[in-house]
Design a protein around this motif. Structure first.
Motif, PDB file in Angstrom:
ATOM      1  N   SER A 103     -15.165 -15.142 -10.337  1.00  0.00           N
ATOM      2  CA  SER A 103     -16.621 -15.714 -10.450  1.00  0.00           C
ATOM      3  C   SER A 103     -17.654 -14.580 -10.369  1.00  0.00           C
ATOM      4  O   SER A 103     -18.786 -14.841 -11.152  1.00  0.00           O
ATOM      5  CB  SER A 103     -16.985 -16.818  -9.184  1.00  0.00           C
ATOM      6  N   ASN A 104     -17.318 -13.622  -9.346  1.00  0.00           N
ATOM      7  CA  ASN A 104     -18.382 -12.416  -9.224  1.00  0.00           C
ATOM      8  C   ASN A 104     -18.748 -11.617 -10.831  1.00  0.00           C
ATOM      9  O   ASN A 104     -19.486 -11.275 -11.214  1.00  0.00           O
ATOM     10  CB  ASN A 104     -18.324 -11.691  -8.274  1.00  0.00           C
ATOM     11  N   MET A 105     -17.411 -11.411 -11.316  1.00  0.00           N
ATOM     12  CA  MET A 105     -17.416 -10.746 -12.489  1.00  0.00           C
ATOM     13  C   MET A 105     -17.904 -11.480 -13.896  1.00  0.00           C
ATOM     14  O   MET A 105     -18.617 -10.509 -14.452  1.00  0.00           O
ATOM     15  CB  MET A 105     -15.775 -10.339 -12.856  1.00  0.00           C
ATOM     16  N   LEU A 106     -17.720 -12.644 -13.797  1.00  0.00           N
ATOM     17  CA  LEU A 106     -18.286 -13.307 -14.865  1.00  0.00           C
ATOM     18  C   LEU A 106     -19.454 -13.614 -14.894  1.00  0.00           C
ATOM     19  O   LEU A 106     -20.545 -13.730 -15.901  1.00  0.00           O
ATOM     20  CB  LEU A 106     -17.663 -14.885 -15.002  1.00  0.00           C
ATOM     21  N   ALA A 107     -20.134 -13.751 -13.518  1.00  0.00           N
ATOM     22  CA  ALA A 107     -21.749 -13.694 -13.194  1.00  0.00           C
ATOM     23  C   ALA A 107     -22.409 -12.662 -13.961  1.00  0.00           C
ATOM     24  O   ALA A 107     -23.408 -12.414 -14.316  1.00  0.00           O
ATOM     25  CB  ALA A 107     -22.052 -13.930 -11.919  1.00  0.00           C
ATOM     26  N   LYS A 108     -21.730 -11.398 -13.387  1.00  0.00           N
ATOM     27  CA  LYS A 108     -22.384 -10.203 -13.821  1.00  0.00           C
ATOM     28  C   LYS A 108     -22.147 -10.054 -15.432  1.00  0.00           C
ATOM     29  O   LYS A 108     -23.149  -9.473 -16.200  1.00  0.00           O
ATOM     30  CB  LYS A 108     -21.544  -9.060 -13.301  1.00  0.00           C
ATOM     31  N   LEU A 109     -21.173 -10.585 -16.175  1.00  0.00           N
ATOM     32  CA  LEU A 109     -20.910 -10.344 -17.691  1.00  0.00           C
ATOM     33  C   LEU A 109     -21.961 -11.670 -18.372  1.00  0.00           C
ATOM     34  O   LEU A 109     -22.566 -11.182 -19.602  1.00  0.00           O
ATOM     35  CB  LEU A 109     -19.628 -10.782 -18.081  1.00  0.00           C
ATOM     36  N   GLY A 110     -22.335 -12.628 -17.752  1.00  0.00           N
ATOM     37  CA  GLY A 110     -23.099 -13.715 -18.222  1.00  0.00           C
ATOM     38  C   GLY A 110     -22.285 -14.572 -19.050  1.00  0.00           C
ATOM     39  O   GLY A 110     -21.006 -14.368 -19.637  1.00  0.00           O
ATOM     40  N   PRO A 111     -22.715 -15.777 -19.331  1.00  0.00           N
ATOM     41  CA  PRO A 111     -22.015 -16.783 -20.101  1.00  0.00           C
ATOM     42  C   PRO A 111     -21.901 -16.680 -21.505  1.00  0.00           C
ATOM     43  O   PRO A 111     -22.624 -15.802 -22.188  1.00  0.00           O
ATOM     44  CB  PRO A 111     -22.763 -18.062 -19.640  1.00  0.00           C
ATOM     45  N   ALA A 112     -20.796 -17.414 -22.131  1.00  0.00           N
ATOM     46  CA  ALA A 112     -20.781 -17.400 -23.597  1.00  0.00           C
ATOM     47  C   ALA A 112     -22.145 -17.890 -24.149  1.00  0.00           C
ATOM     48  O   ALA A 112     -22.656 -18.844 -23.510  1.00  0.00           O
ATOM     49  CB  ALA A 112     -19.502 -18.183 -23.869  1.00  0.00           C
ATOM     50  N   THR A 113     -22.251 -17.648 -25.336  1.00  0.00           N
ATOM     51  CA  THR A 113     -23.575 -18.156 -26.051  1.00  0.00           C
ATOM     52  C   THR A 113     -23.037 -19.120 -27.233  1.00  0.00           C
ATOM     53  O   THR A 113     -22.043 -18.749 -27.875  1.00  0.00           O
ATOM     54  CB  THR A 113     -24.466 -17.034 -26.701  1.00  0.00           C
ATOM     55  N   SER A 114     -24.105 -19.768 -27.847  1.00  0.00           N
ATOM     56  CA  SER A 114     -23.838 -20.314 -29.129  1.00  0.00           C
ATOM     57  C   SER A 114     -23.391 -19.486 -30.287  1.00  0.00           C
ATOM     58  O   SER A 114     -22.720 -20.109 -31.158  1.00  0.00           O
ATOM     59  CB  SER A 114     -25.000 -21.357 -29.653  1.00  0.00           C
ATOM     60  N   SER A 115     -23.629 -17.937 -30.207  1.00  0.00           N
ATOM     61  CA  SER A 115     -23.303 -17.251 -31.292  1.00  0.00           C
ATOM     62  C   SER A 115     -22.181 -16.293 -31.088  1.00  0.00           C
ATOM     63  O   SER A 115     -21.756 -15.612 -31.904  1.00  0.00           O
ATOM     64  CB  SER A 115     -24.606 -16.267 -31.574  1.00  0.00           C
ATOM     65  N   GLY A 116     -21.504 -16.890 -30.018  1.00  0.00           N
ATOM     66  CA  GLY A 116     -20.559 -15.897 -29.554  1.00  0.00           C
ATOM     67  C   GLY A 116     -19.410 -16.487 -28.550  1.00  0.00           C
ATOM     68  O   GLY A 116     -19.747 -17.380 -27.906  1.00  0.00           O
ATOM     69  N   LYS A 117     -18.127 -16.111 -28.546  1.00  0.00           N
ATOM     70  CA  LYS A 117     -17.202 -16.403 -27.779  1.00  0.00           C
ATOM     71  C   LYS A 117     -17.017 -15.552 -26.444  1.00  0.00           C
ATOM     72  O   LYS A 117     -17.086 -14.111 -26.877  1.00  0.00           O
ATOM     73  CB  LYS A 117     -15.836 -16.690 -28.318  1.00  0.00           C
ATOM     74  N   LEU A 118     -16.315 -15.795 -25.631  1.00  0.00           N
ATOM     75  CA  LEU A 118     -15.582 -14.563 -24.489  1.00  0.00           C
ATOM     76  C   LEU A 118     -14.297 -14.520 -24.793  1.00  0.00           C
ATOM     77  O   LEU A 118     -13.191 -15.340 -24.782  1.00  0.00           O
ATOM     78  CB  LEU A 118     -16.145 -15.165 -23.116  1.00  0.00           C
ATOM     79  N   GLN A 119     -14.090 -13.366 -25.319  1.00  0.00           N
ATOM     80  CA  GLN A 119     -12.815 -12.960 -26.043  1.00  0.00           C
ATOM     81  C   GLN A 119     -12.019 -12.094 -24.732  1.00  0.00           C
ATOM     82  O   GLN A 119     -12.651 -11.033 -24.144  1.00  0.00           O
ATOM     83  CB  GLN A 119     -13.026 -11.828 -27.195  1.00  0.00           C
ATOM     84  N   LEU A 120     -10.869 -12.551 -24.558  1.00  0.00           N
ATOM     85  CA  LEU A 120     -10.016 -12.094 -23.368  1.00  0.00           C
ATOM     86  C   LEU A 120      -8.834 -11.170 -23.890  1.00  0.00           C
ATOM     87  O   LEU A 120      -8.185 -11.533 -24.915  1.00  0.00           O
ATOM     88  CB  LEU A 120      -9.465 -13.121 -22.512  1.00  0.00           C
ATOM     89  N   HIS A 121      -8.818 -10.065 -23.220  1.00  0.00           N
ATOM     90  CA  HIS A 121      -7.746  -9.182 -23.714  1.00  0.00           C
ATOM     91  C   HIS A 121      -7.089  -8.597 -22.560  1.00  0.00           C
ATOM     92  O   HIS A 121      -7.802  -8.310 -21.335  1.00  0.00           O
ATOM     93  CB  HIS A 121      -8.272  -7.859 -24.248  1.00  0.00           C
ATOM     94  N   LEU A 122      -5.481  -8.402 -22.307  1.00  0.00           N
ATOM     95  CA  LEU A 122      -4.777  -8.299 -21.267  1.00  0.00           C
ATOM     96  C   LEU A 122      -3.905  -7.109 -21.767  1.00  0.00           C
ATOM     97  O   LEU A 122      -3.241  -7.302 -22.742  1.00  0.00           O
ATOM     98  CB  LEU A 122      -3.885  -9.402 -20.561  1.00  0.00           C
ATOM     99  N   VAL A 123      -3.859  -5.975 -21.010  1.00  0.00           N
ATOM    100  CA  VAL A 123      -3.240  -4.817 -21.400  1.00  0.00           C
ATOM    101  C   VAL A 123      -2.520  -4.264 -20.007  1.00  0.00           C
ATOM    102  O   VAL A 123      -3.095  -3.882 -19.110  1.00  0.00           O
ATOM    103  CB  VAL A 123      -3.870  -3.687 -22.196  1.00  0.00           C
ATOM    104  N   GLY A 124      -1.208  -3.834 -19.883  1.00  0.00           N
ATOM    105  CA  GLY A 124      -0.666  -3.099 -18.910  1.00  0.00           C
ATOM    106  C   GLY A 124       0.204  -4.146 -17.902  1.00  0.00           C
ATOM    107  O   GLY A 124       0.156  -5.412 -18.028  1.00  0.00           O
ATOM    108  N   GLY A 125       1.347  -3.506 -17.475  1.00  0.00           N
ATOM    109  CA  GLY A 125       2.204  -4.118 -16.743  1.00  0.00           C
ATOM    110  C   GLY A 125       3.544  -4.350 -17.409  1.00  0.00           C
ATOM    111  O   GLY A 125       3.755  -5.394 -17.820  1.00  0.00           O
ATOM    112  N   PHE A 126       4.342  -3.265 -17.157  1.00  0.00           N
ATOM    113  CA  PHE A 126       5.578  -3.112 -18.180  1.00  0.00           C
ATOM    114  C   PHE A 126       6.608  -4.132 -17.419  1.00  0.00           C
ATOM    115  O   PHE A 126       6.374  -4.297 -16.386  1.00  0.00           O
ATOM    116  CB  PHE A 126       5.919  -1.793 -18.549  1.00  0.00           C
ATOM    117  N   ALA A 127       7.721  -4.500 -18.122  1.00  0.00           N
ATOM    118  CA  ALA A 127       8.782  -5.341 -17.836  1.00  0.00           C
ATOM    119  C   ALA A 127       9.709  -4.346 -16.825  1.00  0.00           C
ATOM    120  O   ALA A 127      10.653  -3.922 -17.304  1.00  0.00           O
ATOM    121  CB  ALA A 127       9.308  -6.255 -18.858  1.00  0.00           C
ATOM    122  N   ASP A 128       9.279  -4.231 -15.734  1.00  0.00           N
ATOM    123  CA  ASP A 128      10.154  -3.256 -14.823  1.00  0.00           C
ATOM    124  C   ASP A 128      11.294  -4.033 -14.252  1.00  0.00           C
ATOM    125  O   ASP A 128      11.463  -5.392 -14.279  1.00  0.00           O
ATOM    126  CB  ASP A 128       9.472  -2.796 -13.435  1.00  0.00           C
TER     127      ASP A 128
END
Length: 360
Positions: A103-128
């Motif tokens: 919640s704190n991180m999204l508040a700092k980023l700001g909400p999505a707008t009519s002109s754009g989406k919130l695009q999520l990327h996840l990287v890292g954490g190999f299959a150990d």
């Protein structure tokens, strides 16, 4: 709200990484393209490095930062959320995350707008082989799925998709880190040769704090300043015992997958530097964060390196001065006996030894 893949809602909270890839095989194809990209060696020039349990938000018009990124993503995961309309971007390095953190991180980023989406990327954490990465990431996926904003999952380079198999069948991280160009959001595998100032201090927060340490906001996009702290931790009674241990003992004790650590000497050296910092500054609120103020830095216009802000006292120009507490000690404050590197889990430790301290 839910995670979206190709504009289709993920109906259930992801139960496992295999379930996610089986439901949405296109995610694995995108991950292959990312891991096939050449790793770039990043110097400190124009770069903002985010360490574990830290996050930073910036925007496409930032005049100081051209690349934001992180590395050491062995069992941990980088979360990148970018507003495709405004160009604002969040990068976080997590091993665990609460709904309050999100919640704190999204508040700092700001909400999505009519002109754009919130695009999520996840990287890292190999299959150990110990399943550490998945045990850490699955609860994070659940938090993301319950976020108050729709998140359009574009890149999911985790688990098997973030793993290569070496000779003999040993799994290995395909990617250790990543960078993101601030202006256009393009991602690439990266290794950071310069991680910026106060790394010993920043790692001390997680080294001594355990699961109670939340996500720390380290960047002010309005002022274009790196802001470290203020924060505190408990004094460690067993710090000298840890400093007396061999390099191999520290490596084996403080990471669940020591065989895949890319630079073992650098890992151990950083741990020792951090322990010495904790020993020299048992009360950081007194000796490091005067008047409960953060340590602030700006990028130098000529070199592109971080330099202390002019409004800091001359104290900030010294990396880690050895100081005694200026006020009398607080005897009622308990000592921190647990050494807790965030990516170390107690159940994965072949632990023997000290009576005073326990490693996670």
């Amino acid at each position: 709200m839910v995670i979206l893949v190709n504009n289709s809602p993920v109906s259930d909270t992801p139960r496992s990484l295999n379930w996610l890839y089986n439901q949405y095989p296109s995610l694995k194809e995108g991950a292959k393209q990312f891991t096939a990209t050449e790793t770039k060696q990043m110097t400190g020039t124009g770069a903002l490095y985010v360490s574990v349990r830290e996050f930073a938000v910036t925007h496409a018009t930032d005049s100081k930062i051209s690349v934001i990124g992180t590395d050491n993503l062995i069992n941990n995961t980088a979360i990148i959320i970018r507003n495709s309309g405004t160009g604002s971007m969040l990068l976080a390095h997590v091993d665990r995350m609460t709904e309050e953190d999100m919640s704190n991180m999204l508040a700092k980023l700001g909400p999505a707008t009519s002109s754009g989406k919130l695009q999520l990327h996840l990287v890292g954490g190999f299959a150990d082989t110990k399943n550490v990465s998945e045990s850490l990431l699955t609860p994070v996926l659940a938090v993301l799925h319950r976020s108050p904003q729709h998140l359009d999952l574009v890149t999911c380079c985790v688990g098997d998709a973030c793993t290569v198999v070496r000779a003999g069948g040993a799994p290995w991280p395909a990617v250790y880190g990543l960078g993101v160009y601030v202006k256009n959001g393009i991602m690439f595998p990266a290794a950071f040769l310069d991680r910026g100032p106060d790394m010993d201090m920043r790692l001390a927060r997680t080294l001594t704090g355990g699961e109670g340490v939340g996500m720390l906001d380290i960047y002010s996009p309005d002022r274009e300043e790196l802001r470290i702290g203020p924060f505190s931790y408990l004094p460690m009674r067993s710090v000298d015992i840890w400093l007396g241990q061999s390099d191999d003992f520290i490596l084996q004790s403080l990471t669940p997958c020591p065989e895949v650590v890319s630079d073992r000497d650098a890992f151990v050296r950083q741990v020792r530097d951090t322990l010495r910092m904790v020993k020299s500054h048992p009360y950081p609120s007194v000796t490091l964060f005067h008047s409960n103020s953060p340590r602030t830095y700006r990028k130098d216009d000529l070199s592109g390196q971080w330099i202390p802000c002019s409004n800091n006292s001359s104290f900030w120009s010294l990396p880690f001065p050895t100081m005694q507490c200026a006020t009398k000690p607080e005897p009622q404050i308990p000592f921190q006996d647990d050494l807790c590197l965030n990516f170390k889990q107690e159940s994965f430790l072949p632990w023997q030894g000290f009576q005073e301290s326990q490693v996670y």
